[in-house]
Write an enzyme that holds these catalytic residues in place. Structure first.
Site, PDB file in Angstrom:
ATOM      1  N   TRP A 120      33.922   6.627  16.199  1.00  0.00           N
ATOM      2  CA  TRP A 120      34.145   6.232  17.587  1.00  0.00           C
ATOM      3  C   TRP A 120      33.806   4.757  17.746  1.00  0.00           C
ATOM      4  CZ3 TRP A 120      30.000   6.262  21.715  1.00  0.00           C
ATOM      5  CH2 TRP A 120      30.548   5.908  22.971  1.00  0.00           C
TER       6      TRP A 120
ATOM      7  N   ASP B  83      26.307  13.570  16.953  1.00  0.00           N
ATOM      8  CA  ASP B  83      26.891  13.144  18.220  1.00  0.00           C
ATOM      9  C   ASP B  83      27.810  14.294  18.652  1.00  0.00           C
ATOM     10  OD1 ASP B  83      28.912  10.270  19.334  1.00  0.00           O
ATOM     11  OD2 ASP B  83      28.230  12.086  20.333  1.00  0.00           O
TER      12      ASP B  83
ATOM     13  N   LYS C 173      33.600  15.411  28.735  1.00  0.00           N
ATOM     14  CA  LYS C 173      34.865  16.086  28.448  1.00  0.00           C
ATOM     15  C   LYS C 173      34.828  17.575  28.762  1.00  0.00           C
ATOM     16  CE  LYS C 173      35.119  12.207  26.020  1.00  0.00           C
ATOM     17  NZ  LYS C 173      34.209  11.349  25.378  1.00  0.00           N
TER      18      LYS C 173
HETATM   19  C1  LIG Z   1      32.231  10.825  19.653  1.00  0.00           C
HETATM   20  C2  LIG Z   1      31.910  10.317  21.027  1.00  0.00           C
HETATM   21  N1  LIG Z   1      30.602  10.134  21.361  1.00  0.00           N
HETATM   22  C3  LIG Z   1      30.247   9.686  22.588  1.00  0.00           C
HETATM   23  C4  LIG Z   1      31.205   9.362  23.528  1.00  0.00           C
HETATM   24  C5  LIG Z   1      30.678   8.823  24.844  1.00  0.00           C
HETATM   25  O1  LIG Z   1      31.163   9.454  25.957  1.00  0.00           O
HETATM   26  P1  LIG Z   1      30.270   9.452  27.273  1.00  0.00           P
HETATM   27  O2  LIG Z   1      31.250   9.447  28.408  1.00  0.00           O
HETATM   28  O3  LIG Z   1      29.383   8.243  27.272  1.00  0.00           O
HETATM   29  O4  LIG Z   1      29.477  10.710  27.215  1.00  0.00           O
HETATM   30  C6  LIG Z   1      32.592   9.496  23.225  1.00  0.00           C
HETATM   31  C7  LIG Z   1      33.632   9.114  24.203  1.00  0.00           C
HETATM   32  N2  LIG Z   1      34.804   8.901  23.835  1.00  0.00           N
HETATM   33  C8  LIG Z   1      35.958   8.581  24.622  1.00  0.00           C
HETATM   34  C9  LIG Z   1      35.729   7.675  25.820  1.00  0.00           C
HETATM   35  C10 LIG Z   1      35.008   6.404  25.461  1.00  0.00           C
HETATM   36  O5  LIG Z   1      35.435   5.688  24.537  1.00  0.00           O
HETATM   37  O6  LIG Z   1      33.993   6.111  26.137  1.00  0.00           O
HETATM   38  C11 LIG Z   1      37.073   8.008  23.698  1.00  0.00           C
HETATM   39  O7  LIG Z   1      36.846   7.941  22.482  1.00  0.00           O
HETATM   40  O8  LIG Z   1      38.137   7.722  24.226  1.00  0.00           O
HETATM   41  C12 LIG Z   1      32.927   9.997  21.965  1.00  0.00           C
HETATM   42  O9  LIG Z   1      34.216  10.180  21.612  1.00  0.00           O
END
Ligand SMILES: Cc1[nH+]cc(COP(=O)(O)O)c(/C=N/[C@@H](CC(=O)O)C(=O)O)c1O
Length: 401
Positions: free
Chosen positions: A132, A213, A249
């Site tokens: 990521w 994660d 999500k």
């Molecule tokens: C693996 C992973 N870890 C943590 C996050 C953080 O998400 P949060 O909303 O802070 O709980 C995301 C978010 N991924 C999507 C959004 C982003 O980039 O923030 C994405 O990969 O599109 C992940 O894909």
């Protein structure tokens, strides 16, 4: 001359910047497959019905808006640890898990990074290649050194398992190994249960610390338990481990910024000490976390009817993504007259598909077809409707050749 003359313009974020470019595009066929955010078949954001029900409950109760404790809402912390490990997991009864509510997955990862920086000087974090996009930023800003372990094999568009294992083996003893609990981002390629056993073996052998994660629990397969099986396997072996969680999500709480950092320790005393230091890091960073999202999770999980309805909605969301993945595959195969094997698109799990398109080909997807995606070739299937699969298949085939 401004005093801020030395501050240069920062580049757009590789993931969130894609949405900005999408919004600026006026083309009628434009398609946003960038950010990992679920959309309905009508390509609209989706607020789960259980979230609305929980919020109505909360409104009726007229709850206070006092500060939360630094570690967050107790009912949320209890619920999130039980969701992760299973409510009857002995670790919970033995109070060997330190859970602190974080600002979603990102904030939880950042708290853990700060703990590593403070108490494990010189320790490295190993992250998958690719991973990521924000992982590197988080560890860079927390001043935690990192290096990569091989993960994606472009030849097979699959997992480079041997490379992964040898890189983890070669890492200095006591390194933190960052693992995606399920639905690997950006590849959508997860280790098999047998491979997870071997990964656990080598981490134990080298005295490394597993750091999961978990941003898609329940969203990848549709089952909360199945998606937590990798974490539970390591915990069942008695390993100490860190787990960052997110409800962006699986409960659609993206902008509510609700998640948690969990640290499973070998004793309740260690867990208490770890929790106290996580609080000491959080207080000067943001003092205490936002209450609304925590209450929603606690209310949904705490009410059997809402909890069951949530599980049904997760299966629906995961189901729509699985069917749109299948439809995209079928559309590509129907149009592509070459012998190319596109089956990797079907084997991938979760929100994303790693198309194998390189940087230039991804640019073509955007410049010519107005399909917005990240430059590493990742598309978010959550942003795709069945109706748009033909168009996307045309764009992929045109860009590939
Ligand atoms: C693996 C992973 N870890 C943590 C996050 C953080 O998400 P949060 O909303 O802070 O709980 C995301 C978010 N991924 C999507 C959004 C982003 O980039 O923030 C994405 O990969 O599109 C992940 O894909």
């Amino acid at each position: 001359v401004s005093r801020f003359e030395s501050i240069t313009m920062a580049p757009p974020d590789p993931i969130l910047g894609v949405s900005e470019a999408f919004r600026a595009d006026t083309h009628e066929m434009k398609l946003n497959l960038g950010v990992g955010a679920y959309r309905t078949e009508e390509l609209r954001p989706y607020v789960l019905s259980v979230v609305k029900k929980a919020e109505n409950l909360m409104l009726e109760r007229g709850e206070f808006k006092e500060y939360l404790p630094i570690e967050g809402l107790a009912a949320f912390n209890k619920a999130t640890a039980e969701l992760l490990l299973g409510a009857d997991n002995p670790i919970i009864k033995q109070q060997r898990i330190a859970t602190v509510q974080g600002l979603s997955g990102t904030g939880s990862l950042r708290l853990a990074a700060a703990l590593i920086e403070r108490y494990f000087p010189g320790a490295k974090v190993l992250i998958s290649s690719p991973t990521w996009g924000n992982h590197k930023n988080i560890f860079n800003d927390a001043r935690v050194p990192w290096s990569e372990y091989r993960y994606y094999d472009p030849k097979t568009v699959g997992l480079d398992f041997d490379g992964m294992i040898s890189d983890i083996k070669a890492a200095p003893e006591g390194s933190f190994i960052l693992l995606h609990g399920c639905a690997h981002n950006p590849t959508g390629i997860d280790p098999t249960p047998e491979q997870w056993e071997v990964i656990a073996d080598v981490i134990q052998e080298k005295n490394h610390i597993p750091f999961f994660d978990v941003a898609y629990q329940g969203f990848a397969s549709g089952s909360l338990d199945a998606d937590a099986s990798s974490v539970r396997l390591f915990a069942a072996r008695g390993m100490e481990l860190l787990v960052a969680q997110s409800y962006s999500k699986n409960l659609g709480l993206y902008a509510e910024r609700i998640g948690a950092i969990n640290v499973v320790c070998s004793s309740a005393d260690a867990a208490a000490r770890v929790k106290s230091q996580l609080k000491r890091i959080a207080r000067p960073m943001y003092s205490n976390p936002p209450i609304h999202g925590a209450r929603i999770v606690a209310n949904v999980v705490g009410d059997p009817a809402l909890f069951n309805e949530w599980k049904e909605e997760m299966e629906l969301m995961a189901g729509r993504i699985k069917s749109v993945r299948q439809k995209l595959y079928d559309s590509i195969c129907a149009k592509d007259k070459s012998e190319k094997d596109w089956s990797y698109i079907l084997k991938q799990i979760g929100m994303f598909s790693f198309t194998g398109l390189n940087r230039a080909q991804s640019d073509n997807m955007t410049d010519k077809w107005h399909v917005y995606m990240t430059k590493d070739g990742r598309i978010s299937l959550a942003g795709l409707s069945a109706a748009k699969c033909e168009y996307l298949a045309d764009a992929i085939i045109d860009s590939f050749y």
